[in-house]
Design an enzyme around this catalytic site. Structure first.
Site, PDB file in Angstrom:
ATOM      1  N   GLY A  54       0.878  -1.169   0.000  1.00  0.00           N
ATOM      2  CA  GLY A  54       0.000   0.000   0.000  1.00  0.00           C
ATOM      3  C   GLY A  54       0.907   1.208   0.000  1.00  0.00           C
ATOM      4  O   GLY A  54       1.732   1.372  -0.887  1.00  0.00           O
ATOM      5  N   GLU A  55       0.803   1.984   1.018  1.00  0.00           N
ATOM      6  CA  GLU A  55       1.628   3.180   1.140  1.00  0.00           C
ATOM      7  C   GLU A  55       2.212   3.171   2.550  1.00  0.00           C
ATOM      8  O   GLU A  55       1.475   3.349   3.533  1.00  0.00           O
ATOM      9  CB  GLU A  55       0.759   4.406   0.885  1.00  0.00           C
ATOM     10  CG  GLU A  55       1.463   5.712   1.002  1.00  0.00           C
ATOM     11  CD  GLU A  55       2.681   5.804   0.089  1.00  0.00           C
ATOM     12  OE1 GLU A  55       3.763   6.123   0.622  1.00  0.00           O
ATOM     13  OE2 GLU A  55       2.552   5.536  -1.121  1.00  0.00           O
ATOM     14  N   SER A  56       3.508   2.947   2.642  1.00  0.00           N
ATOM     15  CA  SER A  56       4.087   2.698   3.966  1.00  0.00           C
ATOM     16  C   SER A  56       3.934   3.903   4.894  1.00  0.00           C
ATOM     17  O   SER A  56       3.721   3.736   6.101  1.00  0.00           O
ATOM     18  CB  SER A  56       5.551   2.281   3.850  1.00  0.00           C
ATOM     19  OG  SER A  56       6.286   3.219   3.100  1.00  0.00           O
ATOM     20  N   CYS A  88       5.757  -5.398  -0.885  1.00  0.00           N
ATOM     21  CA  CYS A  88       5.869  -4.005  -1.314  1.00  0.00           C
ATOM     22  C   CYS A  88       6.011  -3.068  -0.108  1.00  0.00           C
ATOM     23  O   CYS A  88       7.038  -3.096   0.553  1.00  0.00           O
ATOM     24  CB  CYS A  88       4.701  -3.667  -2.219  1.00  0.00           C
ATOM     25  SG  CYS A  88       5.135  -2.381  -3.383  1.00  0.00           S
ATOM     26  N   ILE A 171       3.974  -2.086  -8.302  1.00  0.00           N
ATOM     27  CA  ILE A 171       3.201  -0.837  -8.268  1.00  0.00           C
ATOM     28  C   ILE A 171       3.928   0.175  -7.401  1.00  0.00           C
ATOM     29  O   ILE A 171       4.018  -0.008  -6.179  1.00  0.00           O
ATOM     30  CB  ILE A 171       1.786  -1.088  -7.708  1.00  0.00           C
ATOM     31  CG1 ILE A 171       1.077  -2.177  -8.520  1.00  0.00           C
ATOM     32  CG2 ILE A 171       0.970   0.211  -7.736  1.00  0.00           C
ATOM     33  CD1 ILE A 171      -0.232  -2.640  -7.910  1.00  0.00           C
ATOM     34  N   ARG A 172       4.437   1.199  -8.026  1.00  0.00           N
ATOM     35  CA  ARG A 172       5.282   2.173  -7.297  1.00  0.00           C
ATOM     36  C   ARG A 172       6.181   1.427  -6.318  1.00  0.00           C
ATOM     37  O   ARG A 172       6.254   1.741  -5.126  1.00  0.00           O
ATOM     38  CB  ARG A 172       4.433   3.202  -6.554  1.00  0.00           C
ATOM     39  CG  ARG A 172       3.948   4.320  -7.428  1.00  0.00           C
ATOM     40  CD  ARG A 172       3.585   5.552  -6.638  1.00  0.00           C
ATOM     41  NE  ARG A 172       4.682   6.500  -6.615  1.00  0.00           N
ATOM     42  CZ  ARG A 172       4.859   7.414  -5.665  1.00  0.00           C
ATOM     43  NH1 ARG A 172       4.038   7.490  -4.645  1.00  0.00           N
ATOM     44  NH2 ARG A 172       5.843   8.244  -5.734  1.00  0.00           N
ATOM     45  N   HIS A 207       3.557  -7.550  -5.763  1.00  0.00           N
ATOM     46  CA  HIS A 207       2.247  -7.838  -5.153  1.00  0.00           C
ATOM     47  C   HIS A 207       1.702  -9.207  -5.577  1.00  0.00           C
ATOM     48  O   HIS A 207       0.848  -9.267  -6.474  1.00  0.00           O
ATOM     49  CB  HIS A 207       1.231  -6.783  -5.603  1.00  0.00           C
ATOM     50  CG  HIS A 207       1.338  -5.477  -4.916  1.00  0.00           C
ATOM     51  ND1 HIS A 207       0.593  -5.155  -3.799  1.00  0.00           N
ATOM     52  CD2 HIS A 207       2.098  -4.393  -5.179  1.00  0.00           C
ATOM     53  CE1 HIS A 207       0.875  -3.921  -3.413  1.00  0.00           C
ATOM     54  NE2 HIS A 207       1.797  -3.431  -4.229  1.00  0.00           N
ATOM     55  N   GLU A 209      -0.479 -10.978  -4.195  1.00  0.00           N
ATOM     56  CA  GLU A 209      -1.919 -11.106  -3.891  1.00  0.00           C
ATOM     57  C   GLU A 209      -2.787 -10.557  -5.015  1.00  0.00           C
ATOM     58  O   GLU A 209      -3.984 -10.806  -5.027  1.00  0.00           O
ATOM     59  CB  GLU A 209      -2.231 -10.406  -2.557  1.00  0.00           C
ATOM     60  CG  GLU A 209      -2.320  -8.885  -2.606  1.00  0.00           C
ATOM     61  CD  GLU A 209      -0.973  -8.176  -2.747  1.00  0.00           C
ATOM     62  OE1 GLU A 209       0.063  -8.854  -2.858  1.00  0.00           O
ATOM     63  OE2 GLU A 209      -0.971  -6.934  -2.766  1.00  0.00           O
TER      64      GLU A 209
HETATM   65  N1  GLN Z   1       5.268   3.301  -2.789  1.00  0.00           N
HETATM   66  C1  GLN Z   1       4.820   2.609  -1.630  1.00  0.00           C
HETATM   67  C2  GLN Z   1       5.592   3.027  -0.384  1.00  0.00           C
HETATM   68  O1  GLN Z   1       6.559   3.702  -0.476  1.00  0.00           O
HETATM   69  C3  GLN Z   1       4.910   1.115  -1.795  1.00  0.00           C
HETATM   70  C4  GLN Z   1       4.091   0.688  -2.973  1.00  0.00           C
HETATM   71  C5  GLN Z   1       3.254  -0.512  -2.776  1.00  0.00           C
HETATM   72  O2  GLN Z   1       3.143  -1.087  -1.706  1.00  0.00           O
HETATM   73  N2  GLN Z   1       2.596  -0.880  -3.841  1.00  0.00           N
HETATM   74  O3  GLN Z   1       5.227   2.695   0.669  1.00  0.00           O
END
Ligand code: GLN
Length: 229
Positions: A54-56, A88, A171-172, A207, A209
């Protein structure tokens, strides 16, 4: 009964729950998923856990009110042999837990290192990890969710062989500093390591999942049954 905790902070957590259900079915294993929302949700009865992507930064902020990450890290220190799958952003948290916590995987990680969102990509990943086979020929239909959405159908016979490349969804994604890797390399994107195993901690920059390939989720269940034997 195997109990697997999933950190429900943010990101692809529901997909991980679904993936565990599939993996359990594929292995004929009885697994209970425990959705972790606050520190007191995690205790000695949890045998393994997933830190989703997700987004840490958002995860760290979301964790503040209920101290979930602190609880998870405490559990990980208390039960060092219990397996954890970090994907991720989850891999970032394993490498850089913060709060003066010693990292759980011995590798440096750089966030968003492939560039912006539009540079997200899919590519085959070679994996070298003992993953139990899918013993089932058919697939299960998962129930509709609370929005009445039907889960995506799972492909039949998805990656039955250990030699098959894994469908990597980046993803990013973060990147491991390749010179800094002091643990086992288990997933390669061409010459670059994108998955590492440090003791019982498996960290992937992609990812799994979001695919129909449940090898890493089967690995998690297998580690737990092995520990409990
Ligand atoms: N860009 C996200 C981060 O820095 C990680 C990306 C992801 O979990 N898909 O946390």
């Amino acid at each position: 009964m195997v109990r697997i905790g999933v950190a429900m902070l943010q990101g692809a957590r529901h997909e991980h729950c679904e993936a565990i259900q599939h993996a359990a079915y594929e292995m004929n294993a009885e697994v209970e998923i425990v959705q972790l929302r606050k520190a007191s949700d995690i205790d000695s009865t949890i045998h393994g856990l997933i830190l989703p992507g997700g987004e840490s930064t958002t995860m760290r902020i979301a964790s503040q009110s209920e101290s979930l990450l602190d609880g998870i890290f405490y559990w990980m220190v208390t039960y060092p042999d219990r397996p954890v799958l970090g994907t991720c952003a989850g891999a970032i948290l394993l490498a850089n837990p913060g709060h003066d916590q010693t990292p759980f995987i011995d590798v440096e990680v750089a966030r968003n290192a492939w560039g912006r969102q539009r540079f997200s990509f899919e590519a085959p990943v070679e994996i070298s990890l003992d993953t139990p086979d899918n013993t089932k020929d058919a697939t299960i239909e998962l129930a509709r969710d609370k929005f009445n959405h039907k889960p995506l159908p799972m492909a039949k016979h998805a990656a039955k062989s250990q030699q098959d490349a894994f469908p990597g969804v980046f993803i990013r994604a973060p990147r491991f500093n390749q010179e800094s890797i002091n643990c086992r390399k288990v997933a390669m994107l061409n010459d670059e390591t994108v998955g590492v195993l440090d003791g019982s901690k498996l960290a992937l920059t992609f990812h799994p999942e979001l695919t129909d390939d449940r090898r890493f989720h089967r690995w998690l269940i297998n580690q737990i049954t092995h520990n409990n034997r």
